[in-house]
Design an enzyme around this catalytic site. Structure first.
Site, PDB file in Angstrom:
ATOM      1  N   GLU A  15     -21.347 -32.207  -3.285  1.00 48.15           N
ATOM      2  CA  GLU A  15     -22.050 -32.663  -4.499  1.00 48.15           C
ATOM      3  C   GLU A  15     -21.124 -33.484  -5.397  1.00 48.15           C
ATOM      4  O   GLU A  15     -21.361 -33.606  -6.605  1.00 48.15           O
ATOM      5  CB  GLU A  15     -22.611 -31.472  -5.294  1.00 48.15           C
ATOM      6  CG  GLU A  15     -23.625 -30.615  -4.567  1.00 48.15           C
ATOM      7  CD  GLU A  15     -24.985 -31.271  -4.345  1.00 48.15           C
ATOM      8  OE1 GLU A  15     -25.153 -32.452  -4.689  1.00 48.15           O
ATOM      9  OE2 GLU A  15     -25.871 -30.593  -3.787  1.00 48.15           O
ATOM     10  N   HIS A  60     -22.479 -26.106 -10.624  1.00 47.89           N
ATOM     11  CA  HIS A  60     -23.783 -26.035  -9.955  1.00 47.89           C
ATOM     12  C   HIS A  60     -23.836 -24.710  -9.195  1.00 47.89           C
ATOM     13  O   HIS A  60     -22.883 -24.346  -8.515  1.00 47.89           O
ATOM     14  CB  HIS A  60     -23.955 -27.217  -9.002  1.00 47.89           C
ATOM     15  CG  HIS A  60     -24.959 -26.987  -7.915  1.00 47.89           C
ATOM     16  ND1 HIS A  60     -26.296 -26.751  -8.182  1.00 47.89           N
ATOM     17  CD2 HIS A  60     -24.830 -26.930  -6.563  1.00 47.89           C
ATOM     18  CE1 HIS A  60     -26.938 -26.565  -7.034  1.00 47.89           C
ATOM     19  NE2 HIS A  60     -26.084 -26.662  -6.037  1.00 47.89           N
ATOM     20  N   HIS A  64     -26.833 -21.350  -7.588  1.00 50.33           N
ATOM     21  CA  HIS A  64     -28.177 -21.079  -7.061  1.00 50.33           C
ATOM     22  C   HIS A  64     -28.745 -19.755  -7.620  1.00 50.33           C
ATOM     23  O   HIS A  64     -28.901 -18.790  -6.866  1.00 50.33           O
ATOM     24  CB  HIS A  64     -28.120 -20.986  -5.519  1.00 50.33           C
ATOM     25  CG  HIS A  64     -27.658 -22.228  -4.806  1.00 50.33           C
ATOM     26  ND1 HIS A  64     -27.268 -22.243  -3.488  1.00 50.33           N
ATOM     27  CD2 HIS A  64     -27.554 -23.505  -5.232  1.00 50.33           C
ATOM     28  CE1 HIS A  64     -26.926 -23.476  -3.131  1.00 50.33           C
ATOM     29  NE2 HIS A  64     -27.075 -24.253  -4.175  1.00 50.33           N
ATOM     30  N   HIS A  70     -33.812 -25.940  -5.748  1.00 47.78           N
ATOM     31  CA  HIS A  70     -32.438 -25.963  -5.240  1.00 47.78           C
ATOM     32  C   HIS A  70     -31.486 -25.151  -6.115  1.00 47.78           C
ATOM     33  O   HIS A  70     -30.816 -24.249  -5.620  1.00 47.78           O
ATOM     34  CB  HIS A  70     -31.970 -27.422  -5.094  1.00 47.78           C
ATOM     35  CG  HIS A  70     -30.544 -27.567  -4.664  1.00 47.78           C
ATOM     36  ND1 HIS A  70     -29.987 -28.759  -4.313  1.00 47.78           N
ATOM     37  CD2 HIS A  70     -29.538 -26.664  -4.547  1.00 47.78           C
ATOM     38  CE1 HIS A  70     -28.722 -28.603  -3.970  1.00 47.78           C
ATOM     39  NE2 HIS A  70     -28.424 -27.331  -4.114  1.00 47.78           N
TER      40      HIS A  70
END
Ligand code: 13P
Ligand code: ZN
Length: 268
Positions: free
Chosen positions: A118, A141, A143, A213
């Site tokens: 990413e 980032h 999840h 996502h």
């Protein structure tokens, strides 16, 4: 020998990333290699590091980031696990330097660990932040199960529906996530499409949901970014707990929310 030896300031920053990586794993948000962290370390880099020979050749990023010339970033490694990074941050991530062409980088230390897939989103966010004169240094980032589940419901993807719902579950959420939550429609992980859509949302939000996502957020440091996501997840948990008890949670009233906004001098 690790670059961190005899560099307490740099070591402190990397240890903070490792601590947060451990929390992400404990929260159940970091299955396998899920999630990534980058931190702008340019201010922690001394002259000796600047003159170290890189341990990789130049690697093209595929985009030009005009504000990142000569910047240094710690990046989680592509395909490396947060739970491993928590114990050994310099074996599961690396420090990179953006070259003068602003479109390629070299790995500087400690090992030849390729940065996260990413990277396009992370570097786009750092480039955007520096460009607007922000002091933010961290991008994360991850999840989170509860928040991702909510992005599977089209009604929650409309502008600011999730922001207001999550703010209204507990007063702290508005106080500690005052700019709310942007929504990025589904895009391929690692793509420039995802990166571009993410920075469009950063004009208005510090935290964005990547539909179906994960979540992506920026802040002064990685602990602060983690706290914002943790607070949003707490609100999502309260909503889901109420729903599983069979009722729609009432949420704080508009008057109560307005009172919070005034009392904490919040921007929105
Ligand atoms: P990386 O292992 O490349 O960081 O990818 C994890 C991820 O969550 C991709 O969206
Ligand atoms: Zn992901």
């Amino acid at each position: 020998m690790s670059i961190l030896i005899n560099r307490p300031e740099l070591e402190k920053k990397i240890n903070e990333v490792a601590e947060v990586a451990g929390y992400l794993w404990q929260k159940g948000w970091a299955e396998r290699n899920g999630g990534n962290i980058t931190v702008n370390l340019t201010h922690e880099i001394d002259n000796e590091i600047r003159h170290l020979p890189p341990i990789s050749g130049a690697i093209s990023i595929g985009r030009t980031f005009p504000h990142l010339k000569g910047c240094y970033f710690y990046c989680k490694g592509a395909n490396f696990r947060m739970r491993d990074l928590a114990r050994r941050p310099m074996e599961n991530g690396s420090i990179i330097r953006i070259l003068d062409d602003c479109s390629s980088y070299v790995i500087v230390a400690d090992q030849l660990v390729k940065p996260t897939s990413e990277l396009a989103s992370h570097l786009s966010m750092h480039n955007y932040l520096i460009g607007k004169g922000s002091s933010y240094k961290a991008a994360l980032h991850t999840h989170p199960i509860d928040l991702i589940a909510m992005t599977h419901h089209p009604a929650f993807l409309k502008k600011d529906v999730l922001t207001h719902l999550l703010w209204s579950m507990i007063p702290e959420t508005r106080a500690f996530c005052p700019r709310g939550l942007g929504i990025v429609p589904y895009a391929l992980p690692g793509s420039f499409e995802l990166a571009d859509a993410t920075i469009r949302e950063l004009d208005e939000y510090d935290v964005v949901m990547w539909e179906k996502h994960g979540i992506c957020a920026v802040g002064e440091n990685v602990m602060e970014v983690f706290d914002m996501i943790d607070t949003l997840s707490k609100s999502a948990q309260i909503y889901l707990t109420a729903k599983s008890m069979g009722f729609e949670p009432e949420g704080m009233t508009l008057a109560q929310m307005e009172e919070m906004k005034k009392a904490f001098n919040l921007p929105k």
